[in-house]
Each structure stands twice: as C-alpha cells, then as structure tokens.
Design an enzyme around this catalytic site. Structure first.
Site: not given
Ligand code: BES
Ligand code: ZN
Ligand code: ZN
Length: 491
Positions: A266, A338, A340
């Site tokens: 990120k 991640e 899911r």
C-alpha cells in the site's frame, strides 16, 4: 460507569449535569415540565445553539438541584435510535471535559417512536461508550474518573439497564484490543484474549494455529500470512447456553492485524490506519461476549480469521496460484486483496456446522468508501429475508446498512485465465460487489449468507462529539440486535 435509577423528580436530583435532549431548540421534556421548559428557553436566548445532532451546551439552572443542565441536540428531523445513542455519548464526552462526573437523564421522553426498553438500552450503552478512552498507548495515562448515570422516572426497566451496562462494558473492553496496533494485537494476542473468555464466560473457545490450518488445507489464510513472522490463528468461539440441538448461526470476522498490502504494498500515506483491518473480527468478538452476557438462547458460533499481511522474501507474489480449503484454485493477482482469501477458507469450513445462516463482517474494500462514504456499511447477499432482517436490526441498533446488488456478472468478472478464480476483478469496477461475488463462490450449499463491508464505518479518523478517534466496533450492536430479534421470533 455506574448506572442507577431513581423515582425522584428531575428537580430533586443532586448531580453535576442533568442531560436533556432537544429536537432543534425544543427540549424534550414531559408535558408537566412547563417551568423547566421556560427556564431553558430563557437561558437559551443569548445562545446560538441550534440543536443539530450531537451539539451540546451547558446551562446554569436555578430550578433544579443539578449543578447544570446539559442540552444535547438530536437533530431537527425524525429522531432515530442512532441519534439517541450518539447524543448521549456526546453529552457524556462534553460533560466529562467540563468536569462533570454524575449525570442524570429522563427514563422516558415524548415524541419518540421507540419502545422504552430500547430507549433505555441505547441510553446506557451510549453513555458508557461516550466515557471510553484508549489509554493503553500512553506511558502515564490520567486515570478515568468514576462516573455515574442516573435514570430518572417511574419507568426504568431493570433488564434494559442491566443489558446496557453489560453491552457498554463489553464494547469498551473489546475496543482496547481493536485500537491496539499491529505489534501488540497480533493474532497470538487476539487468540489469548479469546481464550481468556473461556474462563470468564460460558463461551467455549478453540484456536487453530499454522500447523492445524495446514492440515485442514487453509490455502487462502496461509498465503496471506506467509510473509509475516506472526503466525495466523483461526479463533472459534461457541455460544450455546441451553445446549440446543438447533443449527447454529455462524458469524465470521476478517481479523487482519495489519494490512500492509503485502508485495502489492500500500502507499505510505495513512498506512498506520491499517491496524483497523481486524475490526470485522473485533465486532464478532464483542457480539459473542454480549450474547453470552445476555444469555441469548440461540446457538451462535463466531469465527475470527486472524492473520497479518506483510511483504517478505517468503510472501505470496502477485500471480501465485493457491489452493483453497474447498479445493478451488485462486490466482492471487493482488496481494492486497487478502481479506477475501481468509474469509473464503472460513466460509467453506463453516459448512461443517450446517449453519442456519452465515454473516461475515469485514473491512474488505476501499470501494465501499467510494460508494457510501462513512455514512453506512454495505450489505450484500442473495437471501432477501436475511438481508431484510439485518437492515431492520441495523436501524433499531443505530448502525446503518445499505444494500448493494450481487449480480451474476460480478462473479463472471472474478474468473481467472489460469485458475478457477482470481482475487481481483478483470474490469476493475464495482469493487465491493465483485469482492462479495468472490466470497459467494465459497458459501456452503443452500445456506443463507450475508456479507457486511464495514471498511467505511469501522473507524473514526478524528475525534467526533460522540467518540474519540479509533474503532467504532460497528456490527456488534446490530448483530446482537439481530440475534435477539430472531430469538423472539423463534419463541
Ligand atoms: N483492508 C483493505 C480495504 C481498505 C482499503 C479499507 C482502503 C480502507 C481503505 C483491503 O484488504 C484491500 O486492500 N482491498 C483492496 C482490494 C483491491 C486490491 C481489489 C482495495 O480495496 O483497494
Ligand atoms: Zn488489503
Ligand atoms: Zn485488508
């Protein structure tokens, strides 16, 4: 905070602040409180107080024994449960900063389309929540003063007030874990917190570590955590006080203790916020404690998928193909998607309980913030009755849900050229719905299921009148309400 009751009249109570709700500038008092209404109107004359939601003003009083009147606005429109709960939290926060310790509030007010019992639950729970502060990060915190709220009137409902106390205290305790950063609230620490509940409550708690997850083929959860030095943990909490043989309700929470994005790192800005990625699990943890404290009849199983998403030489790479618990293969095109992967393993695993219904709660997508901002969480699923029940519970418990659709096209969008599914959509559109569509592929057959995306509601980025910056535990109030509603319907 201590909650107490009195049948003395409002005028006769000695306390620091008598909290009075307003609708606009109109104080919400019983019809026989003409003199008090007049005093308030008189004292408001030189103030610009408009009674907008959560606006507070402290007034002097010569009519009451209370040191002050604390007016708090419930807005100018139709008053909803969320307005009541936020208003009292706001009044308590404002009162504490002004040095007040003992508060009083009417146990019933006119103009409200709310059962007295519900009103009193919201009051007590909101008051306790308003007194919460996260202090674990400070080396030398100022101790929180002893506080008290007295319900005034002849209609105090013992059961509601006792539930308010239990729920408020549970929310506070769980918020300490939810607000803790990734170096403290590791999967291991969260598992330890859950295990400690097995001694202090009637919940039974089981935790599965990395080895056990390998044995049951949790390829998704292991792929997420393999770049972290903190091992994952699946935490299972069971509530079944009556030893009922009924099928349980299963509640699943995404519990990513820190989401760096993994190799799909990120951006740095606000990355510290991603400690909040465990908030789905935190709301399930709070819900399970509340159901236990309230001795709810229905059997409920709460499952937390706790893992940390980090970049490392051993981390999952974009493009890797993994095998999930149910045998499906998934191409991990973006290691930041991640949540899911964790939820998918737990969803298919939960089939072994033959659940009556499954609800998962997760800070799953940034896209839900694009769609709904911070005003509501998204609810998705294919069982209309379940979604409707949750929407109703959300409005009575003061937590807003808004339904988004789950069209067949979204699952199509999640198909991979190299594996059964990808964890990223091809189109890059409808991020919240495509994530839910991915999850839908892992639901046990014929099981009603709903997914709540709380990415926009689980955290306040800055101090608000009704709470300090940090975890909101969105979901706990609504799920507890939903299960209590179902219990009543089942009788
Ligand atoms: N935990 C995040 C969701 C999130 C993102 C919450 C930004 C708040 C702000 C989740 O794991 C995530 O990173 N989702 C990605 C999915 C994407 C890569 C398909 C997202 O929403 O950007
Ligand atoms: Zn992510
Ligand atoms: Zn995440």
């Amino acid at each position: 905070m201590k909650l107490s009751t009195t049948t003395l009249s409002l005028e006769k109570i000695t306390c620091d602040a008598c909290i009075i709700f307003t609708h606009g500038r109109i104080p919400l008092l019983k019809t026989d409180s003409g003199a008090l209404k007049k005093e308030i109107q008189q004292r408001l004359k030189n103030h610009s107080f408009s009674g907008k939601t959560n606006e507070c003003i402290k007034l002097e009083t010569s009519l009451l024994k209370a040191k002050h009147i604390l007016l708090v606005g419930c807005g100018k429109d139709h008053i909803e449960p969320r307005n009541i709960e936020q208003a009292i939290s706001s009044a308590i926060r404002a009162g504490i900063s002004a040095g007040c310790r003992h508060f009083s509030i009417l146990d019933e007010i006119p103009k409200l389309n709310l059962a007295t019992a519900t009103y009193q639950l919201l009051l007590g729970r909101g008051a306790i929540w308003g007194s919460y502060q996260y202090l674990l990060g400070k080396s030398n915190p100022k101790p929180t003063p002893l506080l008290r709220l007295t319900y005034v009137g002849n209609n105090s409902n013992k059961n509601s007030i006792s539930n308010a106390k239990k729920q408020g205290d549970i929310l506070k305790r769980t918020a300490d874990l939810a607000n803790s950063p990734g170096n403290i609230a590791t999967p291991k620490q969260i598992a330890a917190f859950a295990k400690s509940l097995a001694t202090s409550t009637q919940l039974t708690v089981q935790t599965l570590g990395k080895k056990e997850l390998e044995k049951i083929g949790f390829g998704g959860m292991l792929a997420v955590s393999q770049g972290s030095s903190n091992d994952p943990s699946m935490i299972i909490l069971k509530h079944n006080p009556k030893k009922s043989k009924k099928s349980p309700i299963v509640l699943i929470g995404k519990t990513v203790t820190f989401d760096s994005g993994g190799i799909s790192l990120k951006p740095g800005k606000n990355m510290g916020w991603m400690r909040y990625d465990k908030c789905g699990g935190m709301s399930i943890l709070a819900t399970m404690q509340m159901l236990d404290a309230m001795q709810t009849d229905l059997p409920v199983i709460g499952i937390l998928g706790a893992a940390e998403n980090m970049p490392d030489a051993s981390a999952t790479r974009p493009g890797d193909i993994i095998k999930m618990h149910d045998g499906k293969t998934v191409e991990v095109l973006n290691t930041d998607a991640e949540g899911r992967l964790i939820l998918a393993d737990i969803l298919s695993y939960s089939g072994k309980y033959k659940p009556e219904a499954i609800v998962d709660v997760a800070t799953l997508t940034g896209a839900v913030i694009v769609a709904l901002g911070h005003a509501a969480s998204a609810a998705l699923g294919s069982d209309k009755k379940l979604i409707d029940e949750l929407l109703t519970a959300g409005s009575s418990a003061g937590e807003r849900l808004w339904q988004l659709p789950l069209y067949a096209e979204y699952l199509e969008d999640m198909k991979s050229d190299f594996a059964d599914l990808a964890n990223l959509s091809k189109s890059g559109t409808a991020g919240t719905a495509t994530a839910a569509a991915f999850l839908s592929a892992f639901i046990p057959p014929d099981t009603p299921w709903a997914h709540l995306d709380i990415a926009g509601t689980a955290w306040e980025m800055s101090d608000k009148p009704y709470q300090a910056a940090g975890a909101t535990l969105f979901g706990a109030r609504l799920l507890t309400q939903w299960i209590c509603d179902r219990e009543i319907e089942n009788r």
